[in-house]
Write a protein that holds these residues in place. Structure first.
Motif, mmCIF file in Angstrom:
data_model
loop_
_atom_site.group_PDB
_atom_site.id
_atom_site.type_symbol
_atom_site.label_atom_id
_atom_site.label_comp_id
_atom_site.label_asym_id
_atom_site.label_seq_id
_atom_site.Cartn_x
_atom_site.Cartn_y
_atom_site.Cartn_z
ATOM 1 N N LEU A 98 0.817 -1.224 -0.091
ATOM 2 C CA LEU A 98 -0.066 -0.049 -0.087
ATOM 3 C C LEU A 98 0.894 1.170 0.052
ATOM 4 N N ALA A 99 1.937 1.232 0.951
ATOM 5 C CA ALA A 99 2.830 2.539 0.862
ATOM 6 C C ALA A 99 3.634 2.600 -0.186
ATOM 7 N N THR A 100 4.141 1.552 -0.918
ATOM 8 C CA THR A 100 5.338 1.988 -1.975
ATOM 9 C C THR A 100 4.633 1.679 -3.267
ATOM 10 N N GLU A 101 3.369 1.091 -3.676
ATOM 11 C CA GLU A 101 3.053 0.885 -4.959
ATOM 12 C C GLU A 101 1.532 1.452 -4.895
ATOM 13 N N LEU A 102 0.584 1.485 -4.156
ATOM 14 C CA LEU A 102 -0.801 2.261 -4.348
ATOM 15 C C LEU A 102 -0.509 3.644 -3.784
ATOM 16 N N HIS A 103 0.172 3.976 -3.070
ATOM 17 C CA HIS A 103 0.092 5.316 -2.293
ATOM 18 C C HIS A 103 0.897 6.306 -3.460
ATOM 19 N N PRO A 104 1.972 5.936 -3.893
ATOM 20 C CA PRO A 104 2.561 6.879 -4.853
ATOM 21 C C PRO A 104 1.970 6.933 -6.179
ATOM 22 N N ALA A 105 1.046 5.885 -6.636
ATOM 23 C CA ALA A 105 0.409 6.103 -7.657
ATOM 24 C C ALA A 105 -0.651 7.151 -7.803
ATOM 25 N N PHE A 106 -1.055 7.693 -6.702
ATOM 26 C CA PHE A 106 -1.901 8.947 -6.671
ATOM 27 C C PHE A 106 -1.157 10.325 -7.161
ATOM 28 N N LYS A 107 0.057 10.214 -7.025
ATOM 29 C CA LYS A 107 0.940 11.554 -7.058
ATOM 30 C C LYS A 107 0.623 12.355 -7.910
ATOM 31 N N PRO A 108 0.399 12.078 -9.219
ATOM 32 C CA PRO A 108 -0.110 13.039 -10.388
ATOM 33 C C PRO A 108 -1.485 13.456 -10.175
ATOM 34 N N LEU A 109 -2.401 13.029 -9.434
ATOM 35 C CA LEU A 109 -3.733 13.600 -9.197
ATOM 36 C C LEU A 109 -3.588 14.496 -8.093
ATOM 37 N N TRP A 110 -2.576 14.272 -7.088
ATOM 38 C CA TRP A 110 -2.530 15.410 -6.164
ATOM 39 C C TRP A 110 -2.066 16.680 -6.694
ATOM 40 N N ALA A 120 -3.372 8.491 -17.081
ATOM 41 C CA ALA A 120 -2.439 7.240 -16.453
ATOM 42 C C ALA A 120 -2.389 6.801 -15.087
ATOM 43 N N ALA A 121 -2.260 7.951 -14.509
ATOM 44 C CA ALA A 121 -2.235 7.546 -12.659
ATOM 45 C C ALA A 121 -3.563 6.992 -12.465
ATOM 46 N N ARG A 122 -4.693 7.391 -13.193
ATOM 47 C CA ARG A 122 -5.993 6.783 -12.617
ATOM 48 C C ARG A 122 -5.936 5.010 -13.102
ATOM 49 N N LEU A 129 -5.455 -1.418 -7.258
ATOM 50 C CA LEU A 129 -6.592 -1.777 -6.453
ATOM 51 C C LEU A 129 -7.016 -3.069 -6.887
ATOM 52 N N GLU A 130 -6.766 -3.737 -8.268
ATOM 53 C CA GLU A 130 -7.280 -4.979 -8.798
ATOM 54 C C GLU A 130 -6.567 -6.074 -7.945
ATOM 55 N N ALA A 151 -7.442 0.157 7.704
ATOM 56 C CA ALA A 151 -7.434 1.594 7.888
ATOM 57 C C ALA A 151 -6.673 2.111 6.701
ATOM 58 N N TYR A 152 -5.470 1.767 6.148
ATOM 59 C CA TYR A 152 -4.779 2.676 5.204
ATOM 60 C C TYR A 152 -5.521 2.479 4.040
ATOM 61 N N LEU A 153 -5.935 1.230 3.717
ATOM 62 C CA LEU A 153 -6.803 0.963 2.496
ATOM 63 C C LEU A 153 -7.877 1.908 2.325
ATOM 64 N N PHE A 154 -8.595 1.948 3.349
ATOM 65 C CA PHE A 154 -9.869 2.948 3.361
ATOM 66 C C PHE A 154 -9.494 4.182 2.821
ATOM 67 N N VAL A 155 -8.484 4.694 3.357
ATOM 68 C CA VAL A 155 -8.167 6.165 3.201
ATOM 69 C C VAL A 155 -7.742 6.280 1.455
ATOM 70 N N MET A 156 -7.069 5.206 1.112
ATOM 71 C CA MET A 156 -6.793 5.430 -0.258
ATOM 72 C C MET A 156 -7.963 5.144 -1.233
ATOM 73 N N LEU A 157 -9.025 4.504 -0.822
ATOM 74 C CA LEU A 157 -10.042 4.101 -1.562
ATOM 75 C C LEU A 157 -10.828 5.486 -1.586
ATOM 76 N N ARG A 158 -10.817 6.246 -0.331
ATOM 77 C CA ARG A 158 -11.598 7.592 -0.545
ATOM 78 C C ARG A 158 -10.962 8.319 -1.585
ATOM 79 N N TRP A 159 -9.540 8.316 -1.652
ATOM 80 C CA TRP A 159 -8.947 9.118 -2.818
ATOM 81 C C TRP A 159 -9.404 8.633 -4.162
#
Length: 213
Positions: A98-110, A120-122, A129-130, A151-159
């Protein structure tokens, strides 16, 4: 204890986990643009890394990095998967993904990337997520027991929902289950986040949103 946080950022996972573990804690909001806390402290002097979360323990020692804080909280709860020698390792494995693969994937969206980069980020978020969806067993990531990884996954699902990233049906149902937990509802309310869980944007704290990554 005191948790330094920014509304809607990954520090929300730490807040949820602390409430789930029933750990007494204070909270202090950080403006991640100005690097000033709600009580006027220079956050960069408290935490040179400049980002959240940071957890200050009872003895004054500070812990940074979400994985470290979440594992500390997990260690204050009953042993994870008793009788399974790989149980805790699997928890670390999921937190690391979650921290090294999923979390950084959001960076262009932020950070205001071009539309092509955002698309591409989406796609990157969805593909990760799959993989996570395949790990859902029974109610949560590790069966019937809610963990810090949930708890961590829930936060990123909100994003993901806020940024319009597609997610598997299994994760949509999972999101709804987690959102109904009392500790989650309490945490969202404390951070001033919207109560509409079908459209979970980040609330009114724009400065935290824009710099949370």
């Amino acid at each position: 204890m005191k948790l330094y946080y920014a509304p809607g950022a990954c520090s929300l996972a730490s807040r949820i986990s602390l409430h789930e573990a029933e750990v007494p804690v204070e909270f202090e909001r950080v403006d991640l643009k100005s690097k000033v806390t709600e009580f006027g402290e220079e956050y960069s002097q408290l935490n040179p890394k400049g980002y959240v979360p940071m957890l200050v323990l009872e003895d004054g020692k500070a812990i940074t990095e979400n994985i470290a804080i979440l594992l500390l909280i997990a260690d204050r709860q009953p042993p994870f998967e008793p009788g399974n020698p790989l149980g805790r390792i699997r928890l670390v494995e999921m937190l690391s993904y979650l921290a090294t693969e999923l979390h950084p994937a959001f960076k262009p969206l932020w950070h205001g990337a071009h539309d092509i980069e955002k698309a591409a980020a989406r796609e990157a978020v969805t593909s990760r997520l799959e993989l996570v969806a395949e790990q859902i067993r029974e109610l949560y990531l590790f069966g019937p027991r809610f963990t810090v990884a949930d708890a961590y996954l829930f936060v990123m699902l909100r994003w993901a929902k806020a940024f319009g990233a597609w997610m598997p049906v299994e994760l949509l149902a999972y999101f709804e289950r987690v959102a109904e937990r009392p500790a989650v509802r309490q945490s969202l309310a404390e951070e001033g986040l919207r109560g509409d869980l079908h459209s979970p944007f980040f609330g009114s704290h724009t400065s935290a949103q824009e710099t949370a990554m």
